[in-house]
Scaffold this active site. Structure first.
Site, mmCIF file in Angstrom:
data_model
loop_
_atom_site.group_PDB
_atom_site.id
_atom_site.type_symbol
_atom_site.label_atom_id
_atom_site.label_comp_id
_atom_site.label_asym_id
_atom_site.label_seq_id
_atom_site.Cartn_x
_atom_site.Cartn_y
_atom_site.Cartn_z
ATOM 1 N NE ARG A 1 14.280 5.230 -19.399
ATOM 2 C CZ ARG A 1 14.742 6.246 -20.126
ATOM 3 N NH1 ARG A 1 16.002 6.633 -20.004
ATOM 4 N NH2 ARG A 1 13.959 6.871 -20.964
ATOM 5 C CE1 TYR A 2 13.077 5.863 -8.600
ATOM 6 C CE2 TYR A 2 11.402 6.394 -10.245
ATOM 7 C CZ TYR A 2 12.054 6.681 -9.067
ATOM 8 O OH TYR A 2 11.704 7.790 -8.346
ATOM 9 C CG PHE A 3 18.263 2.084 -14.269
ATOM 10 C CD1 PHE A 3 18.506 1.465 -15.483
ATOM 11 C CD2 PHE A 3 17.988 3.443 -14.252
ATOM 12 C CE1 PHE A 3 18.494 2.196 -16.656
ATOM 13 C CE2 PHE A 3 17.975 4.182 -15.431
ATOM 14 C CZ PHE A 3 18.224 3.554 -16.639
ATOM 15 C CB VAL B 1 12.506 -1.860 -12.718
ATOM 16 C CG1 VAL B 1 13.535 -2.963 -12.622
ATOM 17 C CG2 VAL B 1 12.928 -0.654 -11.894
ATOM 18 N N GLY B 2 11.004 0.554 -14.613
ATOM 19 C CA GLY B 2 9.752 1.286 -14.695
ATOM 20 C C GLY B 2 10.001 2.773 -14.820
#
Lengths: 183, 183
Positions: free
Chosen positions: A37-39, A107-108
Site C-alpha cells: 500500500r503506497y502513500f 494512493v494505490g
C-alpha cells in the site's frame, strides 16, 4: 546508508527464464503474495521527487519501506530504509491509520505473487524475484543491497547476470507507476 | 478510535502522595526510565495544531506515538495512536532515520523516571504515573484510555480521584512544551 541496486525487466516467457535459472542450479522458492500500500506525502509530490513510502504485507508479516530518489540513469539504484512492523491484519490497519493521522494518504495498492531466487553470480548472491503483478503482467527483478562504495560493482554484476539470463528492455518505473499509468 | 483522557499535576511533596496511595492499598511499581524523542512535522507546526509525534524508549522496548489535538478545555483528553516498534537501540536509531527521511525533524527529548500505579477507583482501573522529569521536576499523571462515548465518565472518574489524592493545579502543557518554555 544502504542502497538498493536493482534492475527490473518485463518477462514475456517465464518458462524460458525458469529454465535458464535451472541451468545455473538456482532454486526458485515457493510463491508468496505481497500487498504493497503506497502513500502520498503531506507536503511534497513523491511522483515528482521520485520517492516512495509503502506498507508491505507479506503473509502474516508487515514492513514499512521508504525509497529515496533513483540516483542513476540506467538502473533503479536508490537509498532504501525498510523496517519490520508488528505482524497481522490489525497491525497493518493500525499503521495505515498512523500514517493517515500524520497526513499521508493512500494512493494505490500493488498486489503480486512473488517467487524469490538466490542467484550466485561473480562471487555475489543476487536476489532475484519472479513477479506476477495483478493487472500488469510478469516481471523479473535482480537486486543487491550495498553501501555507497559498492554501488558500481553491484551494477556491473547485476547487468552481467541480466545479459546471461537474456533479460532485455529494463523498466525503471515502479509497479505503482505502471499501474497508475495503465488506469 | 481510542482517546486518552488524562490529568497531570505538579507534585511538590511526592512522599505525601505516596502515603495517600498506600492508604488506598495501591502498589507503586519499580521505576523505569523513559526517553521520548519528539519530532516536528514537515508541513505543519505541531505546536500550533496541538499534535505530537514521538518515539519512546522504555528499557529495551520502543514505541511510536501520535497524539491528536486536545479536545477539551480542562483535561488533556486527545486521540492517541501508539504502536510498538522493534526493540533495542539500533531500531530506535533506524526509526529516527526513517522519520527524518520522511521530512520529520527531532525537536527535543524528554527523559523521565516513571513509576506506574494501577489505581482502582469507582469501578475503573486508572493508570497513575509518578514522574521525575529531567530538568523539570516531579509530576503525577492520571489516565484512562477509552472510546469516544466513554470520555465524559472517564473525566468525572479521574477528576474525582485527583481530588481524593489532593492533587491541584492541573497542567495541560506537555513535558516537551514545559521544557522548551524553560529554555
Amino acid at each position: 546508508m544502504k542502497y538498493e541496486v536493482e534492475l527490473k525487466f518485463p518477462v514475456a516467457e517465464m518458462d524460458a527464464l525458469e529454465a535458464k535459472l535451472a541451468e545455473l542450479g538456482v532454486e526458485i522458492l515457493p510463491p508468496q503474495v505481497e500487498v504493497d500500500r503506497y502513500f502520498a506525502h503531506p507536503a511534497k509530490d513523491f511522483a515528482k521527487t521520485d520517492e516512495a513510502l509503502r506498507i508491505r504485507r507479506k503473509g502474516d508479516s508487515n514492513f514499512i519501506t521508504y525509497k529515496g530518489p533513483k540516483i542513476d540513469p540506467t538502473t533503479k539504484t536508490r537509498h532504501e530504509i525498510e523496517l519490520p512492523l508488528s505482524g497481522g491484519e490489525e497491525s497493518n490497519a493500525d499503521w495505515t491509520r498512523m500514517l493517515q493521522a500524520l497526513g499521508f494518504t493512500p494512493v494505490g495498492e500493488v498486489r503480486k505473487t512473488r517467487r524469490k531466487a538466490h542467484i550466485a553470480w561473480q562471487g555475489r548472491m543476487i536476489e532475484g524475484s519472479l513477479d506476477e503483478i495483478d493487472r500488469l503482467g510478469t516481471f523479473a527483478e535482480l537486486e543487491l543491497v550495498v553501501e555507497p562504495e559498492g554501488i558500481e560493482t553491484a551494477k556491473t554484476c547485476i547487468t552481467s547476470l541480466a545479459a546471461a539470463l537474456g533479460l532485455t528492455g529494463s523498466e525503471r518505473r515502479s509497479y505503482l507507476e505502471l499501474l497508475l499509468n495503465a488506469q
